[in-house]
Write a protein that holds these residues in place. Structure first.
Motif, PDB file in Angstrom:
ATOM      1  N   GLN A   1      10.806  -3.250   2.434  1.00 57.35           N
ATOM      2  CA  GLN A   1      10.140  -3.757   1.235  1.00 57.35           C
ATOM      3  C   GLN A   1       9.428  -2.701   0.392  1.00 57.35           C
ATOM      4  N   TRP A   2       9.038  -1.573   0.968  1.00 55.29           N
ATOM      5  CA  TRP A   2       8.180  -0.645   0.238  1.00 55.29           C
ATOM      6  C   TRP A   2       8.817  -0.150  -1.061  1.00 55.29           C
ATOM      7  N   ALA A   3      10.146  -0.025  -1.075  1.00 55.87           N
ATOM      8  CA  ALA A   3      10.823   0.521  -2.249  1.00 55.87           C
ATOM      9  C   ALA A   3      10.666  -0.374  -3.475  1.00 55.87           C
ATOM     10  N   TYR A   4      10.590  -1.696  -3.276  1.00 57.10           N
ATOM     11  CA  TYR A   4      10.418  -2.605  -4.407  1.00 57.10           C
ATOM     12  C   TYR A   4       9.069  -2.372  -5.096  1.00 57.10           C
ATOM     13  N   TYR A   5       8.025  -2.187  -4.281  1.00 57.21           N
ATOM     14  CA  TYR A   5       6.709  -1.918  -4.868  1.00 57.21           C
ATOM     15  C   TYR A   5       6.680  -0.558  -5.552  1.00 57.21           C
ATOM     16  N   ALA A   6       7.325   0.444  -4.934  1.00 51.58           N
ATOM     17  CA  ALA A   6       7.345   1.781  -5.529  1.00 51.58           C
ATOM     18  C   ALA A   6       8.039   1.766  -6.882  1.00 51.58           C
TER      19      ALA A   6
ATOM     20  N   LEU B   1       0.832  -1.210   0.000  1.00 48.85           N
ATOM     21  CA  LEU B   1       0.000   0.000   0.000  1.00 48.85           C
ATOM     22  C   LEU B   1       0.862   1.254   0.000  1.00 48.85           C
ATOM     23  N   ILE B   2       1.902   1.260   0.835  1.00 50.37           N
ATOM     24  CA  ILE B   2       2.770   2.435   0.908  1.00 50.37           C
ATOM     25  C   ILE B   2       3.568   2.600  -0.377  1.00 50.37           C
ATOM     26  N   GLY B   3       4.197   1.517  -0.834  1.00 48.99           N
ATOM     27  CA  GLY B   3       5.022   1.603  -2.034  1.00 48.99           C
ATOM     28  C   GLY B   3       4.218   1.914  -3.285  1.00 48.99           C
ATOM     29  N   ALA B   4       3.029   1.330  -3.410  1.00 46.03           N
ATOM     30  CA  ALA B   4       2.201   1.601  -4.587  1.00 46.03           C
ATOM     31  C   ALA B   4       1.752   3.057  -4.626  1.00 46.03           C
ATOM     32  N   SER B   5       1.396   3.610  -3.476  1.00 46.52           N
ATOM     33  CA  SER B   5       0.983   5.017  -3.428  1.00 46.52           C
ATOM     34  C   SER B   5       2.133   5.941  -3.814  1.00 46.52           C
ATOM     35  N   ILE B   6       3.324   5.658  -3.278  1.00 47.09           N
ATOM     36  CA  ILE B   6       4.480   6.485  -3.595  1.00 47.09           C
ATOM     37  C   ILE B   6       4.869   6.336  -5.064  1.00 47.09           C
ATOM     38  N   GLY B   7       4.815   5.113  -5.597  1.00 46.16           N
ATOM     39  CA  GLY B   7       5.156   4.900  -6.995  1.00 46.16           C
ATOM     40  C   GLY B   7       4.198   5.584  -7.944  1.00 46.16           C
ATOM     41  N   LEU B   8       2.894   5.516  -7.650  1.00 44.96           N
ATOM     42  CA  LEU B   8       1.910   6.212  -8.485  1.00 44.96           C
ATOM     43  C   LEU B   8       2.114   7.716  -8.440  1.00 44.96           C
TER      44      LEU B   8
ATOM     45  N   LEU C   1     -11.531  15.045 -14.280  1.00 46.51           N
ATOM     46  CA  LEU C   1     -11.572  14.152 -13.126  1.00 46.51           C
ATOM     47  C   LEU C   1     -10.442  14.501 -12.174  1.00 46.51           C
ATOM     48  N   PRO C   2     -10.650  14.372 -10.878  1.00 47.44           N
ATOM     49  CA  PRO C   2      -9.569  14.667  -9.918  1.00 47.44           C
ATOM     50  C   PRO C   2      -8.408  13.702 -10.086  1.00 47.44           C
ATOM     51  N   ASP C   3      -7.225  14.167  -9.684  1.00 52.53           N
ATOM     52  CA  ASP C   3      -6.029  13.359  -9.863  1.00 52.53           C
ATOM     53  C   ASP C   3      -6.096  12.026  -9.118  1.00 52.53           C
ATOM     54  N   HIS C   4      -6.631  12.045  -7.903  1.00 50.66           N
ATOM     55  CA  HIS C   4      -6.690  10.787  -7.155  1.00 50.66           C
ATOM     56  C   HIS C   4      -7.602   9.776  -7.820  1.00 50.66           C
ATOM     57  N   SER C   5      -8.634  10.257  -8.512  1.00 51.61           N
ATOM     58  CA  SER C   5      -9.513   9.344  -9.236  1.00 51.61           C
ATOM     59  C   SER C   5      -8.802   8.749 -10.447  1.00 51.61           C
ATOM     60  N   ILE C   6      -8.035   9.562 -11.145  1.00 48.59           N
ATOM     61  CA  ILE C   6      -7.284   9.059 -12.301  1.00 48.59           C
ATOM     62  C   ILE C   6      -6.241   8.043 -11.849  1.00 48.59           C
ATOM     63  N   LEU C   7      -5.583   8.333 -10.730  1.00 50.07           N
ATOM     64  CA  LEU C   7      -4.520   7.446 -10.253  1.00 50.07           C
ATOM     65  C   LEU C   7      -5.061   6.104  -9.791  1.00 50.07           C
ATOM     66  N   PHE C   8      -6.045   6.133  -8.898  1.00 47.96           N
ATOM     67  CA  PHE C   8      -6.463   4.905  -8.220  1.00 47.96           C
ATOM     68  C   PHE C   8      -7.619   4.182  -8.917  1.00 47.96           C
ATOM     69  N   ARG C   9      -8.372   4.853  -9.768  1.00 49.24           N
ATOM     70  CA  ARG C   9      -9.483   4.191 -10.449  1.00 49.24           C
ATOM     71  C   ARG C   9      -9.177   3.841 -11.896  1.00 49.24           C
ATOM     72  N   HIS C  10      -8.162   4.460 -12.474  1.00 43.71           N
ATOM     73  CA  HIS C  10      -7.875   4.226 -13.887  1.00 43.71           C
ATOM     74  C   HIS C  10      -6.455   3.677 -14.108  1.00 43.71           C
ATOM     75  N   ILE C  11      -5.451   4.330 -13.542  1.00 42.30           N
ATOM     76  CA  ILE C  11      -4.071   3.894 -13.779  1.00 42.30           C
ATOM     77  C   ILE C  11      -3.735   2.656 -12.943  1.00 42.30           C
TER      78      ILE C  11
ATOM     79  N   ILE D   1      15.302   8.560  -3.236  1.00 43.18           N
ATOM     80  CA  ILE D   1      15.086   7.904  -1.943  1.00 43.18           C
ATOM     81  C   ILE D   1      14.990   6.396  -2.134  1.00 43.18           C
ATOM     82  N   VAL D   2      14.281   5.979  -3.184  1.00 44.20           N
ATOM     83  CA  VAL D   2      14.168   4.548  -3.479  1.00 44.20           C
ATOM     84  C   VAL D   2      15.533   3.953  -3.800  1.00 44.20           C
TER      85      VAL D   2
END
Length: 312
Positions: free
Chosen positions: A183-188, A125-132, A212-222, A148-149
């Motif tokens: 581990q978070w860096a691998y997911y990011a 969850l942490i790495g995916a959010s940072i990577g997106l 559309l808001p950015d968070h919607s594009i990131l988490f609902r589409h990308i 940082i990664v």
């Protein structure tokens, strides 16, 4: 004339069968491919058995290894897989504390799975959010986060975990936190590479044109289109987290004695190998080996199935 109804029937059947094949979701196709892979099926069966054993450990274990009143420290110590002096049958023998090894393994398996799965899920969850965010925000923030990664990945994971545990101390919450940090860096890094490709797709431009808001594009589409490589990495990292926890517990800095895991059980019996009491380390080590191999079999199959360059 007699062939015309047959032709019409076959066409109708083909048209009726097409939607059924086309309606199969990607999830169902992935599951079906996994079930048709013999090695992956072996891994699924083993992982399922281990998970069920961990979930129902209090019901399956002959004794509670944490209840000192049940332990026969005098007569039941280091008993092989047979009947001990007190008349109780130990299928896999006992350890140096008189605990039934099978019971200790079931509870230790529960601890190892809890640490491995929970740390990998939170790190995902942490790495995916940072990577997106890194892939979508822009060049400056992307460069800053990826540096940082890079710093994180330049150090061995076990060294980072050792530093954190030396500062925070022992405990199941402490080791989960240490594994998350490693581990978070691998997911990011994984999801950032996929998101950089997806952000150039036409559907992202269409979503932006609709304001559309950015968070919607990131988490609902990308994000949904970046899941295949993320699933593969997550499967592998669960196995790695279990192995890293076992290594830290074997070194005596992971979990305390009151929360035994498979690695700690192996460590407890290591000093008795030369005296011939091999079962204390052998059976927990065998379970740990089978668990890691089973998860890796599933991960290897998922990598082949979800590979976009795969033919067919």
């Amino acid at each position: 004339m007699s062939q015309q109804p047959t032709s019409a029937t076959s066409v109708h059947a083909a048209q009726a069968g097409t939607p059924a094949r086309a309606s199969r979701s990607p999830l169902w196709q992935t599951v079906s491919a996994l079930l048709h892979d013999k090695l992956a099926l072996i891994g699924i069966v083993l992982v399922t058995l281990f998970v069920l054993a961990a979930l129902f450990a209090p019901l399956m274990a002959p004794q509670n290894p944490y209840d000192l009143s049940q332990l026969d420290i005098l007569d039941g110590r280091l008993a092989p897989g047979s009947m001990s002096a007190n008349g109780m049958v130990y299928l896999l023998g006992t350890d140096d504390q008189g605990r039934d090894l099978l019971s200790a393994m079931l509870y230790g398996l529960r601890t190892s799975l809890l640490v491995g799965v929970s740390s990998a899920a939170i790190a995902l969850l942490i790495g995916a959010s940072i990577g997106l965010l890194s892939a979508y925000a822009g060049a400056r923030l992307d460069s800053f986060l990826m540096r940082i990664v890079d710093i994180q990945l330049s150090f061995p994971a076990i060294l980072i975990a050792l530093i954190f545990l030396a500062i925070l101390g022992q405990g199941i919450d402490k080791i989960i936190l240490a594994l998350i940090v490693t581990q978070w860096a691998y997911y990011a890094r994984t999801i950032r590479g996929s998101a950089l490709v997806e952000r150039k797709r036409a559907y992202v431009d269409a979503a932006r044109s609709m304001a559309l808001p950015d968070h919607s594009i990131l988490f609902r589409h990308i994000l949904p289109n970046c899941l295949p490589p993320l699933i593969v990495v997550a499967t592998m990292r669960v196995a790695y987290a279990i192995m890293l926890e076992a290594t830290l517990s074997f070194l005596g800095i992971g979990l305390p004695v009151t929360q035994p895991s498979l690695g700690l059980l192996i460590s407890n019996g290591f000093e008795y190998l030369l005296s011939g009491d091999y079962w204390i380390s052998f059976f927990p080590g065998l379970v740990l080996l089978l668990l890691i191999v089973a998860i890796n079999l599933i991960g290897d199959a998922l990598r082949d199935i979800l590979n976009p360059r795969r033919e067919g």
